[in-house]
Design a protein around this motif. Structure first.
Motif, PDB file in Angstrom:
ATOM      1  N   VAL A  61       0.955  -0.841   0.135  1.00 27.25           N
ATOM      2  CA  VAL A  61       0.176   0.072   0.524  1.00 27.25           C
ATOM      3  C   VAL A  61       0.809   1.028  -0.398  1.00 27.25           C
ATOM      4  N   LEU A  62       2.082   1.440   0.751  1.00 23.38           N
ATOM      5  CA  LEU A  62       2.874   2.379   0.799  1.00 23.38           C
ATOM      6  C   LEU A  62       3.585   2.675  -0.326  1.00 23.38           C
ATOM      7  N   ARG A  63       3.881   1.568  -1.199  1.00 23.99           N
ATOM      8  CA  ARG A  63       4.833   1.824  -2.271  1.00 23.99           C
ATOM      9  C   ARG A  63       3.416   2.034  -3.738  1.00 23.99           C
ATOM     10  N   PHE A  64       2.528   1.597  -3.368  1.00 17.76           N
ATOM     11  CA  PHE A  64       1.392   1.950  -4.430  1.00 17.76           C
ATOM     12  C   PHE A  64       1.348   3.708  -3.869  1.00 17.76           C
ATOM     13  N   VAL A  65       1.110   4.366  -2.768  1.00 13.70           N
ATOM     14  CA  VAL A  65       0.775   5.776  -2.506  1.00 13.70           C
ATOM     15  C   VAL A  65       2.128   6.331  -2.819  1.00 13.70           C
ATOM     16  N   SER A  66       3.047   5.998  -2.782  1.00 14.89           N
ATOM     17  CA  SER A  66       4.884   6.576  -3.245  1.00 14.89           C
ATOM     18  C   SER A  66       4.819   6.395  -5.092  1.00 14.89           C
ATOM     19  N   LYS A  67       3.961   5.245  -5.246  1.00 17.03           N
ATOM     20  CA  LYS A  67       4.104   5.244  -7.047  1.00 17.03           C
ATOM     21  C   LYS A  67       3.117   6.732  -7.443  1.00 17.03           C
ATOM     22  N   LEU A  68       1.923   7.159  -6.733  1.00 21.73           N
ATOM     23  CA  LEU A  68       1.005   8.209  -7.329  1.00 21.73           C
ATOM     24  C   LEU A  68       2.045   9.791  -6.997  1.00 21.73           C
ATOM     25  N   GLY A  69       3.304   9.738  -5.894  1.00 30.49           N
ATOM     26  CA  GLY A  69       3.916  10.945  -5.981  1.00 30.49           C
ATOM     27  C   GLY A  69       3.823  11.596  -4.869  1.00 30.49           C
ATOM     28  N   PHE A  70       3.244  10.339  -3.619  1.00 26.63           N
ATOM     29  CA  PHE A  70       3.187  11.183  -2.488  1.00 26.63           C
ATOM     30  C   PHE A  70       3.905  10.440  -1.340  1.00 26.63           C
ATOM     31  N   THR A  71       4.677  11.420  -0.403  1.00 26.94           N
ATOM     32  CA  THR A  71       5.628  11.047   0.725  1.00 26.94           C
ATOM     33  C   THR A  71       5.353  10.241   1.310  1.00 26.94           C
ATOM     34  N   SER A  72       3.960  10.035   2.076  1.00 23.86           N
ATOM     35  CA  SER A  72       3.448   9.165   2.902  1.00 23.86           C
ATOM     36  C   SER A  72       2.042   8.741   2.942  1.00 23.86           C
ATOM     37  N   PHE A  73       1.430   7.702   3.573  1.00 28.98           N
ATOM     38  CA  PHE A  73       0.261   7.738   3.133  1.00 28.98           C
ATOM     39  C   PHE A  73      -0.220   9.135   3.899  1.00 28.98           C
ATOM     40  N   PRO A  74      -0.149  10.120   5.182  1.00 30.66           N
ATOM     41  CA  PRO A  74      -1.272  10.919   5.202  1.00 30.66           C
ATOM     42  C   PRO A  74      -1.346  12.080   3.946  1.00 30.66           C
ATOM     43  N   GLU A  75      -0.242  12.153   4.083  1.00 28.23           N
ATOM     44  CA  GLU A  75      -0.001  13.000   2.852  1.00 28.23           C
ATOM     45  C   GLU A  75      -1.548  12.190   1.763  1.00 28.23           C
ATOM     46  N   PHE A  76      -0.788  11.289   1.077  1.00 27.09           N
ATOM     47  CA  PHE A  76      -2.372  10.876   0.324  1.00 27.09           C
ATOM     48  C   PHE A  76      -3.574  10.915   0.969  1.00 27.09           C
ATOM     49  N   GLN A  77      -4.293  10.721   2.660  1.00 25.34           N
ATOM     50  CA  GLN A  77      -5.134  10.956   2.593  1.00 25.34           C
ATOM     51  C   GLN A  77      -5.943  12.372   3.003  1.00 25.34           C
ATOM     52  N   ALA A  78      -5.024  13.334   2.839  1.00 20.51           N
ATOM     53  CA  ALA A  78      -5.396  14.488   3.031  1.00 20.51           C
ATOM     54  C   ALA A  78      -5.972  15.057   1.518  1.00 20.51           C
ATOM     55  N   CYS A  79      -5.137  14.879   0.270  1.00 20.72           N
ATOM     56  CA  CYS A  79      -5.016  14.806  -0.371  1.00 20.72           C
ATOM     57  C   CYS A  79      -6.809  14.322  -1.148  1.00 20.72           C
ATOM     58  N   LEU A  80      -6.848  13.894  -0.656  1.00 18.91           N
ATOM     59  CA  LEU A  80      -8.507  12.477  -1.034  1.00 18.91           C
ATOM     60  C   LEU A  80      -9.089  13.215   0.271  1.00 18.91           C
ATOM     61  N   ARG A  81      -8.698  13.692   1.407  1.00 21.98           N
ATOM     62  CA  ARG A  81     -10.072  14.181   2.083  1.00 21.98           C
ATOM     63  C   ARG A  81     -10.541  15.802   1.033  1.00 21.98           C
ATOM     64  N   ALA A  82      -9.433  16.133   0.780  1.00 21.61           N
ATOM     65  CA  ALA A  82      -9.605  17.569   0.282  1.00 21.61           C
ATOM     66  C   ALA A  82     -10.696  17.995  -1.213  1.00 21.61           C
ATOM     67  N   GLU A  83     -10.466  16.099  -2.000  1.00 19.67           N
ATOM     68  CA  GLU A  83     -11.182  16.478  -3.671  1.00 19.67           C
ATOM     69  C   GLU A  83     -12.308  15.590  -2.805  1.00 19.67           C
ATOM     70  N   LEU A  84     -12.523  14.760  -2.109  1.00 21.39           N
ATOM     71  CA  LEU A  84     -14.350  14.686  -1.639  1.00 21.39           C
ATOM     72  C   LEU A  84     -14.833  15.626  -0.806  1.00 21.39           C
ATOM     73  N   TYR A  85     -14.084  17.074  -0.307  1.00 18.03           N
ATOM     74  CA  TYR A  85     -14.978  17.746   0.228  1.00 18.03           C
ATOM     75  C   TYR A  85     -15.055  18.794  -0.781  1.00 18.03           C
ATOM     76  N   GLN A  86     -14.635  19.165  -2.185  1.00 21.65           N
ATOM     77  CA  GLN A  86     -15.218  20.055  -2.761  1.00 21.65           C
ATOM     78  C   GLN A  86     -16.314  18.911  -3.793  1.00 21.65           C
ATOM     79  N   LYS A  87     -16.339  17.650  -3.892  1.00 19.59           N
ATOM     80  CA  LYS A  87     -17.194  17.503  -4.267  1.00 19.59           C
ATOM     81  C   LYS A  87     -18.714  17.549  -3.697  1.00 19.59           C
ATOM     82  N   LEU A  88     -18.442  16.913  -2.626  1.00 22.42           N
ATOM     83  CA  LEU A  88     -19.671  17.504  -1.480  1.00 22.42           C
ATOM     84  C   LEU A  88     -20.020  18.871  -1.213  1.00 22.42           C
TER      85      LEU A  88
END
Length: 303
Positions: A61-88
């Motif tokens: 899972v950590l390698r997956f988010v790294s390949k997306l360009g994120f330095t950590s899983f919390p950074e990936f989740q922060a980006c995801l939360r921001a996107e979901l908030y905008q959709k809402l």
């Protein structure tokens, strides 16, 4: 080896995942499938829970988010939360589209047409968005290997789609077989399959034990299993070598197969492009055979 990272465009994680998909391993593709199956909501789970859903380890899972360009899983989740908030924030309630559809029959029909236009556009878009380009290419390569027997089967809900797909495939390649559920028992029609054969299954909602039995039989015979299923993933997915998901949703109370048709047409077009001139030659031969058959008179004509 250092993971290949892509340039982050955090405005759309789905696009970001597709951009990175060519560098994913098979295990990382399962993570992407789980994310798309949940409209990315599974990404809000912990590393352990997301890994368990995709049947992969935490480091994967950590390698997956790294390949997306994120330095950590919390950074990936922060980006995801921001996107979901905008959709809402910018999601418009559907109720506003149906203000007075009971005033007249014409207005009611207009409302249905508007709803259908939005529904079918969205479900087709979501289906195509979920398709992994590498997975599509690998499936197309398998279907294009005309030395392999290809067996196609659908359930009681998807059997018309399976029959339509067989019709497309039969015009494109030889050794294509439709497993008939109303003739011989389905498992008997797979009795002679082997490791070079392919079983393509449709299992979208209304999951059937018979389909799972066929997948298990093909798996034991070391045949290649390709599964076309919905976002929630059929139980057969654990046995499949390749999984393609299409959006499945209700249009009013009607279960729509339009997204499944989109997948069928996509695979047919992809295969036709892959085979190239071979398709034209095959169809010309089939037309000649048809003309020869019509030219024969099996019964004497009346004097």
């Amino acid at each position: 080896m250092k993971a290949h990272k892509v340039k982050k465009d955090t405005s759309n994680l789905a696009i970001l995942i597709h951009q990175a998909s060519e560098n994913f391993t098979q295990a990382e593709r399962r993570i992407a499938q789980i994310l798309f199956a949940s409209d990315l909501m599974a990404g809000l789970e912990t590393v352990a829970k997301l890994g368990a859903k995709a049947k992969v380890s935490g480091p994967t899972v950590l390698r997956f988010v790294s390949k997306l360009g994120f330095t950590s899983f919390p950074e990936f989740q922060a980006c995801l939360r921001a996107e979901l908030y905008q959709k809402l924030i910018y999601t418009t309630p559907h109720d506003s589209d149906h203000i007075a559809d009971q005033i007249s029959d014409n207005q009611a029909m207009s409302s249905v047409l508007k709803e259908a236009d939005a529904f079918f556009e969205n479900c087709m878009h979501r289906t195509l968005q979920r398709v992994n380009a590498c997975e599509l290419e690998e499936v197309t390569e398998l279907l294009a290997d005309v030395s392999r027997n290809l067996y196609v089967v659908g359930g009681y809900f998807t059997s018309p789609i399976a029959e339509l797909f067989w019709y497309h495939l039969h015009k494109l390649r030889p050794r294509t077989h439709l497993i008939q559920t109303n003739a011989f028992k389905p498992h008997e029609q797979l009795s002679d399959t082997g490791r070079r054969d392919i079983l393509l299954l449709f299992d979208i909602c209304h999951y059937q034990e018979e389909i799972a039995i066929l997948a298990e039989q093909a798996h034991q015979k070391r045949s290649t299993v390709i599964l076309i299923t919905g976002p929630k993933l059929s139980p057969v997915s654990r046995l499949a070598h390749h999984v393609l998901t299409c959006d499945f949703a209700l249009f009013a109370s009607h279960e729509s197969l339009v997204p499944c048709l989109v997948m069928v047409e996509l695979l047919a077009v992809s295969l036709e492009k892959k085979l190239g001139p071979e398709v034209i030659l095959r169809q010309q031969d089939m037309q000649k055979e048809e003309q020869r058959s019509k030219a024969k008179h099996f019964f004497p004509r009346p004097a």
